[in-house]
Design a protein around this motif. Sequence first.
Motif, mmCIF file in Angstrom:
data_model
loop_
_atom_site.group_PDB
_atom_site.id
_atom_site.type_symbol
_atom_site.label_atom_id
_atom_site.label_comp_id
_atom_site.label_asym_id
_atom_site.label_seq_id
_atom_site.Cartn_x
_atom_site.Cartn_y
_atom_site.Cartn_z
ATOM 1 N N TRP A 256 95.618 -5.854 -30.284
ATOM 2 C CA TRP A 256 97.017 -5.585 -29.973
ATOM 3 C C TRP A 256 97.357 -5.800 -28.501
ATOM 4 C CZ3 TRP A 256 94.544 -1.535 -32.971
ATOM 5 C CH2 TRP A 256 94.871 -1.588 -34.339
ATOM 6 N N ARG A 257 98.705 -5.934 -28.272
ATOM 7 C CA ARG A 257 99.242 -5.889 -26.916
ATOM 8 C C ARG A 257 100.608 -5.219 -26.985
ATOM 9 N NH1 ARG A 257 99.765 -10.571 -22.214
ATOM 10 N NH2 ARG A 257 100.804 -9.196 -20.692
ATOM 11 N N LEU A 258 100.941 -4.464 -25.950
ATOM 12 C CA LEU A 258 102.226 -3.777 -25.907
ATOM 13 C C LEU A 258 103.351 -4.750 -25.570
ATOM 14 C CD1 LEU A 258 101.382 -0.438 -24.056
ATOM 15 C CD2 LEU A 258 101.830 -0.761 -26.498
ATOM 16 N N TYR A 259 104.451 -4.619 -26.322
ATOM 17 C CA TYR A 259 105.641 -5.436 -26.134
ATOM 18 C C TYR A 259 106.873 -4.533 -26.109
ATOM 19 C CZ TYR A 259 103.751 -10.184 -26.857
ATOM 20 O OH TYR A 259 103.101 -11.378 -26.717
ATOM 21 N N VAL A 260 107.991 -5.101 -25.663
ATOM 22 C CA VAL A 260 109.301 -4.463 -25.768
ATOM 23 C C VAL A 260 110.259 -5.448 -26.419
ATOM 24 C CG1 VAL A 260 111.328 -3.687 -24.459
ATOM 25 C CG2 VAL A 260 109.075 -2.772 -23.909
ATOM 26 N N PRO A 270 106.141 -9.360 -23.459
ATOM 27 C CA PRO A 270 104.947 -8.525 -23.314
ATOM 28 C C PRO A 270 105.048 -7.672 -22.065
ATOM 29 C CG PRO A 270 104.473 -10.751 -22.602
ATOM 30 C CD PRO A 270 105.867 -10.780 -23.147
ATOM 31 N N LEU A 271 104.356 -6.533 -22.078
ATOM 32 C CA LEU A 271 104.272 -5.688 -20.900
ATOM 33 C C LEU A 271 103.067 -6.099 -20.062
ATOM 34 C CD1 LEU A 271 105.265 -2.189 -22.309
ATOM 35 C CD2 LEU A 271 106.698 -4.042 -21.439
ATOM 36 N N ALA A 272 103.017 -5.570 -18.854
ATOM 37 C CA ALA A 272 101.942 -5.959 -17.934
ATOM 38 C C ALA A 272 100.580 -5.420 -18.365
ATOM 39 C CB ALA A 272 102.280 -5.476 -16.524
ATOM 40 N N ALA A 302 108.859 -1.152 -18.241
ATOM 41 C CA ALA A 302 109.259 -1.680 -19.550
ATOM 42 C C ALA A 302 109.788 -3.103 -19.492
ATOM 43 C CB ALA A 302 110.323 -0.768 -20.168
ATOM 44 N N ASP A 303 110.046 -3.619 -18.284
ATOM 45 C CA ASP A 303 110.604 -4.963 -18.179
ATOM 46 C C ASP A 303 109.540 -6.048 -18.071
ATOM 47 O OD1 ASP A 303 109.646 -4.574 -15.627
ATOM 48 O OD2 ASP A 303 111.596 -4.741 -14.622
ATOM 49 N N GLY A 304 108.273 -5.674 -18.147
ATOM 50 C CA GLY A 304 107.198 -6.653 -18.100
ATOM 51 C C GLY A 304 106.645 -6.906 -16.719
ATOM 52 N N THR A 305 107.239 -6.311 -15.698
ATOM 53 C CA THR A 305 106.758 -6.501 -14.333
ATOM 54 C C THR A 305 105.720 -5.437 -13.982
ATOM 55 O OG1 THR A 305 108.471 -5.082 -13.365
ATOM 56 C CG2 THR A 305 109.000 -7.415 -13.673
ATOM 57 N N GLY A 306 105.227 -5.497 -12.734
ATOM 58 C CA GLY A 306 104.343 -4.461 -12.229
ATOM 59 C C GLY A 306 102.957 -4.517 -12.821
#
Length: 322
Positions: A256-260, A270-272, A302-306
């Motif tokens: 798995w990978r975390l997404y929003v 995808p998230l970082a 939550a925006d995929g940055t960082g």
Amino acid sequence: MTARRLWALVLGTLLLLGGATAYTLRAAADHPNAANTGADAGFGLDGPRDALWFRDTATGRVARQDPAAPGGRITGGPRCDRFHAAGGTALCLQRRPGLPARSYVLVLDRRLREVRRMSLPGIPNRARVSPSGHVLAWTAFASGDSYNTSAFATRTSILDLRTGYLIKNIEQIPLTLDGRRHHAPDVNYWGVSFAADDNRFYATVATGGHTYLVEGDLRNWSARALKENVECPSLSPDGTRIAYKKKVSTDPAAPWRLYVLDLATLREHPLAETRSVDDQASWTGPGTVAYAYGGAVWSVPADGTGAPRRTADGASSPVVPR
């Protein structure tokens, strides 16, 4: 009566009393309150605003993050295997000892005092409270103990505290898939997340070897699939986005990978966090999600940055009660 018969009677009575005592002790040990698992006096949900709450791994009890406290936390809540809270209501799932697997569902008030207890077959897995605190949902493994196998089955329940109405298993909710009513014996639901209206909810449904994000309507008792390959959805505080885990690999060790997902456009990013997270993420603010991984709680924008930030060691079930 002979002395031999008298001693036999006395011995039989002692054995019966001993058996009764052993049963009483066993029953008490099986009851979670027997192990002093209630909340400490003064420990409740009325903590500092935006404070993070979680399950302390070392004790199994609910804790609150407090940088000024020893170890950076105050541990004073009940013992839980899964925990969530919102709107002045908390939900605590406790696994009970023994086989077959069984658990307790505890409904707690703002002071984390028990107001209702129910037995639950299976292994506790997901817990959610609606933003108002009026509607609760929980998922347990009825068989198996991981989503990364084909041999698991889940049971997801919803409880309305205003009416006391309990839906023991939402599998019978009419499901629309690809524009048509879907009937199948392999339907499984898990990972409910509620909207602010206490009516609309999101969840994962699995059927035919695929998983889908569904939008449910409690009032009309219906559900429709929105997007494939969405698991353990978590609705953002403003109700516009879903954080979830997406299956991106066939590697059983890291699938798995975390997404929003943006609900208006159904576009995702995808998230970082690139590690394989098996958790239902929790929004700790309008732009941050938290999750458990590797025995700790992490957070990520939550925006995929960082980049992922380690928030609490020895912790799980993160939530910021509002």
